[in-house]
Each structure stands twice: as C-alpha cells, then as structure tokens.
Design an enzyme around this catalytic site. Structure first.
Site, PDB file in Angstrom:
ATOM      1  CG  HIS A  80      36.423  44.393  52.665  1.00  8.38           C
ATOM      2  ND1 HIS A  80      35.471  43.644  52.005  1.00  8.38           N
ATOM      3  CD2 HIS A  80      37.076  45.106  51.702  1.00  8.38           C
ATOM      4  CE1 HIS A  80      35.532  43.886  50.716  1.00  8.38           C
ATOM      5  NE2 HIS A  80      36.494  44.772  50.494  1.00  8.38           N
ATOM      6  CG  ASP A 138      41.911  55.993  48.829  1.00  5.09           C
ATOM      7  OD1 ASP A 138      41.406  56.333  47.746  1.00  5.09           O
ATOM      8  OD2 ASP A 138      42.506  54.909  48.983  1.00  5.09           O
ATOM      9  CD  GLU A 191      41.547  38.664  48.303  1.00  2.06           C
ATOM     10  OE1 GLU A 191      41.748  38.817  47.079  1.00  2.06           O
ATOM     11  OE2 GLU A 191      42.405  38.921  49.169  1.00  2.06           O
ATOM     12  CG  HIS A 215      51.382  34.838  42.684  1.00  2.00           C
ATOM     13  ND1 HIS A 215      52.542  35.456  42.287  1.00  2.00           N
ATOM     14  CD2 HIS A 215      50.392  35.746  42.527  1.00  2.00           C
ATOM     15  CE1 HIS A 215      52.265  36.684  41.896  1.00  2.00           C
ATOM     16  NE2 HIS A 215      50.964  36.891  42.040  1.00  2.00           N
ATOM     17  CD  GLU A 250      37.898  39.452  41.208  1.00  2.00           C
ATOM     18  OE1 GLU A 250      36.671  39.329  41.380  1.00  2.00           O
ATOM     19  OE2 GLU A 250      38.688  39.758  42.120  1.00  2.00           O
ATOM     20  CG  ASN A 251      41.009  41.220  35.789  1.00  3.63           C
ATOM     21  OD1 ASN A 251      39.844  40.845  35.848  1.00  3.63           O
ATOM     22  ND2 ASN A 251      41.337  42.490  35.630  1.00  3.63           N
ATOM     23  NE  ARG A 285      37.463  48.095  40.858  1.00  3.44           N
ATOM     24  CZ  ARG A 285      36.636  47.683  41.796  1.00  3.44           C
ATOM     25  NH1 ARG A 285      35.331  47.988  41.689  1.00  3.44           N
ATOM     26  NH2 ARG A 285      37.065  47.001  42.818  1.00  3.44           N
TER      27      ARG A 285
END
Length: 555
Positions: A171, A179, A263, A383, A464-465, A500
């Site tokens: 991706h 960026d 994902e 969520h 994972e956070n 990270r």
C-alpha cells in the site's frame, strides 16, 4: 446510478461474485456457514450478537471481579482450561521508524539505529517489526526488485540478537510527495492506473483512492499483463528466495498486507484520517464504484434474480460527516442496512473483502510453506460507532458487523484455515476515555469481540497500539487486554508490536515505563532473543540508551 431498496424475501448473497474468482474457486464461502478451522477440536462455543454492544462487554475481564466471574463466562461459552493456571510471558516487538529505508533502497541514520537496537535488547525486547514497501523494492519496473536496504536491516538486527517480523506492505504510505514519510505504489503501477483509473478504489462521488489497488480487479491482467494477485505473489516469492537463509532463524514472522495501511479493509476514508476518525466520527464511504466492483455487484444481483440491485451502490448514506441516525441507510430503526437489499449489498461487499483475503492467504501459504515463519494479517480497529446497531463505520470498511451479525468470526475462520495469525490495533485504548467525547465508541468492546473470535478459531494474536503512547495507563490497558485473550489457555500465543520506535521512546521517564512494561508482559521470555543467536552479539547496558538520546539530539 443509485437505486432504492425494494422489499423482497430475505436470502443469502454469498454464492455470487463468480466473475472475479479463479477457475478453481468459483464462489466465496458463505459468511453465515458454520465452517470450522482445521485446528478447531470439537467443543461448544457461541458468540452471541450481544457481544457487539459495548454494554454487554464490561464484565468479562478476568481481573474484574476475580476468577469466579470468568469461570462462569468460560462455562457459558465452552472455554476449558486447567484448574491451576499459570500465565506465560508474551514477547514484545518494536516497529522500526517508517522512513528508515529511502526510495533509493538505502538505510538512513545507521549509527543511531544501531545504538537504538542495542538499547531495545537491554529492555528485553524480543525483536523488531520491519515494514517492506512495495513502492521501494519494485519501484521502477515490474519484476525488478531491490532488497538492499532491508537486507542491511536484517543483518543489523541479527548482530544485535533481535528477531525480525517482516511486513510486506503493498500500500501507499503518507499523504503525498511533500510528506517526509511518502512512499507511493510502484511507479509502473501508477502508470497503469493513469491508463485505467478504475484500478483504483472509487466512491460514489467518483473520487479515486490510490492507497491500494481495488480488490475488484484481483484476477484481471491490469498490471502490464499480470493481475494484482500475481504481482503480490511474485513479490512474496522473490522475498522468500532472497531471504531464504534467514527465514525461521532471524525473520520469524511475515505479515502480508491486504489493503490500505496493510489492513484487510476498504479505504472507506483515507488512512491519514482514519487514525483520528473517532474524533470526527466519520462514517466513511462505500468503495464499490469502480467498473470492476460494479460488474461484480451486477453479476451477483443477476444471480439472485434482482437485476435492479446491481445498477449502482447505495442511497441514503448522505456524507462522511453526517450523523448516522439521520441517514436512511444507517439509522437504527428502519434503516436500509436491515432490509433485504441492505443485507444483500453488505454480504456482497464484505464477502468480496473476505475473498480477497482468502486469495492472498492461499498464495502466501503455498509460498512460505516449509520456511518455518509465522504468517499473519491485520484487521483495522474501527470502534467509533460500535455502540450503534448498524456499526456504520465498520460497514463502510467492509466488516459486516452489526447488533444482529458477527462480522469478525468469518475473518478469523478464514485466517485459521490457512494457518494465519491475526494482528489488531487498539490495545492501549480505554472506553472510559473514548466515551468522554463519543458515547457510542467502544474500543474495548470491539477488541473483546475480535479476541473471542480468535480464541474460538485458535489463531495467534499480535496486539498493537493505535498511536504511540508512553503512559502507564495505556501500558496497563495492554496488559489487561492480553490477559483477556490468554486467560485459561494452556498455550497462549499472544505477542505485542509496539508502534513505534522514535526519539521520545528513549527519554528517561518514558524509557523506564517502557522497560517495566516489557518485563511485565514478557515474563519468562525476557532476554530470550539474545540467547537464540550466535555471532558477535555484544553486551548492552544503560550507556546504550544514553548514546541513543545523544544521537537523536544531534540528528
């Protein structure tokens, strides 16, 4: 062209989409089917639809009310475990900075990185997570691969005594050429998208998303004579052949990207916004308006005898920022999501995503068979509308998860069939904090449902956070959710990827919190990484952390 929702008897649309499937798999499996994974022994387990409500998930923690409550929960759902439970340690990995490897394939800031890795060993970290970008390795021409920088990273990790998890990232990274983290899809892929814009995901406004190739053309030769699935497979095979001597020794895990941000989902809203979407409560847009997806929808509608359902996407979704209760499709009472047409559309939409994941899993299983690496895939932690009946932001991302239907168990079953683990984010988030600004949000409710699906399908979890955190409350929340998954399991297969590594991680107070967290989660596994390798592993001390701080100061 948008269409209305005629009233017809209910039915399953899971037998459609034949035109997008290979000759040896002509239809995707029904997401309602009671298929068991190959590892699933005969046992009683039920995941009620009420798990989709945050109100019903508050009492299933093993440390809420003691072990008696959880014993009752285990009996209700068929979990069994030894009377005397002893929780085993879970290894911690740290994700490397995203910009470590430049577009030319060379590693940046190698001295700072070396000191940082030695410091991670001091903390007891098991290994590092290394993202490998398709847009860097196969940048200019198809089948011309440059693995140089990643070979250097693996060699450095090995010298430090750290294991490596490789993430094959198919991706885009970042927001654009300005960026500093920007990595586009390969240039030759972008050239093909210029020729045929429908290779990119498209919403109902005609906006194209360039983060990941549309799954609607998985099997079509749209990339200079190859299909996207063939391009992913060729990439994985070349990775395997290049790193063969390190697989199962240093590189112990491979996470295969299956969508935007790696994902398994649709780009319902851009990934740079998705990280903060719960603050704006964006619904997202259905990504089914490229010609390949429309052709599949049309074929599926034709197969069920409702041609008018295949002429376009949905009506009544309004816009990204509209309150879902004010939309015709998502509102809880009388919303189109709960009509025959809505169920048809959502099963087709989510089924296409599931089929995309299955295709990649099948290829990866064949390619990595015999290498002794663990394979996994990632699911998004969406969520912010979990407390609503329709779960709108999950639906637009491709997760057909509502108050009446479990959308994550079919994904877990699919991964289990191919021996894949499940990576999911959101482990540091707490309902009590999120509900202050969004009452219908429930990161804990979402995560519990996903972890229960993983338990019943016996698949490993990589926690994972969502965003970098270094507060005690967040670390405690990770420990709590890891206990929820591992409690009662004789061989818990849980690990954690910390997102990270950056300069703030090595600040004194934050470093103390991080090392304490690693020790709490790792338990008996602490310092195990250094014992698994021979070679020139050097002793480490707190002086390495001091060197890292100094190095970052002068960057």
């Amino acid at each position: 062209m948008a269409i209305a929702s005629p009233s017809t008897p209910t039915f399953s649309a899971s037998f459609c989409c034949k035109r997008t499937v290979s000759t040896h798999l002509t239809r995707f499996p029904s997401t309602f089917s009671p298929t068991r994974t190959r590892h699933l022994p005969p046992r009683r387990f039920a995941i009620s639809s009420r798990l989709n409500s945050s109100k019903s998930c508050g009492s299933v923690y093993p440390d809420n009310g003691g072990s008696e409550d959880f014993e009752h929960y285990e009996l209700q759902h068929g979990f069994t475990g030894p009377v005397e439970r002893r929780r085993r340690g879970s290894p911690v990995y740290v994700t490397l900075p995203a910009e470590l490897v430049a577009e030319d394939g060379k590693v940046r800031r190698i001295k700072v990185l070396s000191a940082s890795l030695r410091a991670l060993v001091t903390a007891g970290v098991e290994g590092v997570v290394m993202e490998i970008w398709w847009g860097i390795v196969e940048r200019e021409k198809p089948r011309v691969y440059n693995w140089g920088g990643y070979l250097d990273l693996v060699a450095l990790a090995r010298r430090c005594g750290l294991k490596v998890r490789a993430v094959l990232a198919f991706h885009q990274r970042g927001t654009g050429p300005g960026d500093p983290l920007w990595v586009s899809l390969p240039q030759w892929v972008l050239e093909e998208i210029d020729k045929d814009p429908d290779i990119a995901y498209t919403d109902r406004f005609g906006r194209r998303n360039m983060e990941y190739i549309s799954l609607g053309c998985d099997m079509f030769p749209v990339l200079k004579g190859r299909s996207p699935l063939q391009a992913y497979s060729d990439f994985m095979m070349n990775f395997r052949d290049t790193f063969r001597s390190l697989l199962g020794v240093v590189i112990t895990g491979v996470q295969v990207g299956m969508g935007p941000a790696g994902e398994l989902r649709y780009p319902s809203c851009p990934s740079q916004k998705l990280a903060w979407a719960w603050h704006t409560r964006e619904l997202g847009e259905f990504q089914c308006y490229d010609k390949y997806m429309i052709a599949s929808l049309n074929a599926c509608a034709h197969d069920v005898g409702m041609r008018e359902w295949g002429y376009g996407g949905l009506i009544g979704t309004v816009n990204l920022m509209h309150g879902p209760e004010n939309t015709e499709f998502f509102k809880s009472n009388g919303g189109s999501w709960d009509t025959p047409f809505g169920k048809f559309f959502l099963e087709w939409y989510s089924g296409m995503l599931l089929l995309h994941g299955e295709r990649i899993c099948r290829e990866a299983k064949t390619i990595f068979q015999g290498t002794e690496v663990d394979t996994s895939a990632k699911v998004a932690g969406i969520h912010w509308h979990y407390g609503m009946q329709s779960h709108p932001s999950e639906l637009t991302a491709g997760y057909y998860n509502t108050s009446r239907r479990d959308g994550y168990l079919p994904i877990a079953r699919m991964l289990g069939r191919y021996g894949f683990g499940l990576c999911c984010s959101g482990f540091g988030m707490r309902d009590v904090e999120e509900k202050k600004t969004n009452p219908v949000s429930s990161p804990e409710g979402f995560l519990k449902q996903l972890l229960l699906a993983a338990r019943v399908c016996h698949i490993p979890i990589e926690g994972e956070n969502s965003t970098t955190f270094l507060e005690d409350e967040s670390f405690e929340q990770v420990l709590k959710m890891s206990k929820f998954y591992t409690y009662g399991l004789e061989s818990p297969t849980f690990s954690f990827n910390f997102m990270r590594m950056d300069r703030y991680l090595f600040e004194q107070h934050k470093w103390v919190r991080f090392t304490r967290f690693v020790k709490q989660l790792s338990g008996a596994n602490i310092f195990r990484a250094r014992l698994d390798f021979g070679g020139d592993v050097q002793p480490t001390s707190m002086s390495d952390v001091v060197k890292v701080r100094a190095a970052y100061t002068y960057c």
